[in-house]
Design an enzyme around this catalytic site. Structure first.
Site, PDB file in Angstrom:
ATOM      1  N   GLY A   9     -18.181 -13.653  16.688  1.00 54.13           N
ATOM      2  CA  GLY A   9     -18.648 -14.938  16.212  1.00 54.13           C
ATOM      3  C   GLY A   9     -19.282 -15.688  17.359  1.00 54.13           C
ATOM      4  N   CYS A  10     -19.952 -16.806  17.055  1.00 56.51           N
ATOM      5  CA  CYS A  10     -20.636 -17.535  18.117  1.00 56.51           C
ATOM      6  C   CYS A  10     -19.843 -18.729  18.604  1.00 56.51           C
ATOM      7  CB  CYS A  10     -22.028 -17.969  17.674  1.00 56.51           C
ATOM      8  SG  CYS A  10     -22.004 -19.125  16.300  1.00 56.51           S
TER       9      CYS A  10
END
Length: 276
Positions: free
Chosen positions: A112-113
């Protein structure tokens, strides 16, 4: 290449003691682009970022995320513009690529970011390396470092919507400034710029225009910064992390002063008893 800022039409409402008006105008706003990182073709993370200083971003991100221990591990960086964003293709040298891909196979799921490449609480809370002794600087030097940043925030002067990270040394002044819509991205770009320019974070101050979260401390420690100064406040977890890695953290830096939260011995005139 995509421009870092665009001008868009807007309606401008203004009010003063005499009248209220609505006029047509234009406003410069920062661009936000999907930036995908791949290392020897292996996908790692996608960040939303400002499309400038991208080679600095690639090198700095690789260092601050612990993907490589040194920029010497990076062979080349390709910047590939696509319809949906930009891919930063980082090619590691053979030995480093083998080590990275070996670690990569142990990651269970997609990244994920929020915390890139992180799959567990232990990884998110990883202790950063201890920072070196660094230098003892005066309060005036710290204030000079903070004040010098604004004049070099070109994109923010145009858009009023981006963060900046700068590196300042007593002997040379402000060495580098990088800007981005994301505060982490600005710091990654600064890390890359310093390494590529032969700078040493141990010799000066990392100056931030944003609040200080745990990731900002972790990333600063990864490049060996012993002193971080921010114009906004830190989180409690960031203070604990800075304390643990030996970093001096000063924040809430304004024209009339700043507050020191950890390891005040690097600031002349401060003492442990001065820190709450």
């Amino acid at each position: 290449m995509i421009k870092p800022a665009v001008r868009v039409p807007c309606s401008i409402w203004r009010s003063d003691s005499a009248s209220q008006t609505m006029t047509a105008g234009k406003r410069a706003i920062p661009e936000e682009t999907a930036i995908a990182f791949t290392f020897n073709t292996a996908s790692y993370a996608v960040m939303m970022a400002t499309p400038q200083d991208l080679e600095d971003f690639a090198v700095g991100f690789a260092l601050t995320e612990g993907i490589v221990a040194s920029s010497d591990a990076i062979d080349t960086v390709e910047i590939v513009e696509e319809d949906t964003g930009i891919e930063l293709r980082v090619w590691l040298k053979a030995k480093d690529a083998a080590e990275f891909l070996g670690r990569r196979r142990k990651i269970a799921g997609p990244t994920g970011c929020g915390l890139c490449g992180v799959e567990s609480l232990n990884e998110a809370m990883r202790p950063p390396p201890a920072v070196g002794q660094g230098q003892v600087l005066t309060p005036d030097e710290i204030m000079t470092a903070v004040a010098s940043l604004a004049a070099h925030q070109e994109l923010n002067r145009e858009t009023r919507a981006v963060h900046a990270a700068g590196f300042w040394e007593p002997a040379r002044g402000l060495i580098a400034v990088r800007e981005d819509v994301g505060r982490h991205n600005a710091l990654d770009k600064l890390a890359g710029a310093c390494v590529r320019g032969g700078g040493n974070a141990a010799h000066g101050i990392v100056v931030l225009t944003s609040r200080v979260s745990i990731e900002m401390i972790q990333k600063s420690a990864m490049i060996g910064a012993p002193l971080v100064v921010a114009v906004s406040a830190p989180t409690a977890l960031a203070v604990r992390m800075a304390e643990a890695c030996g970093m001096t953290l000063a924040a809430i830096a304004r024209k009339d002063g700043f507050e020191v939260f950890t390891h005040p011995h690097r600031i002349a005139g401060a003492s442990k008893s001065d820190v709450a």
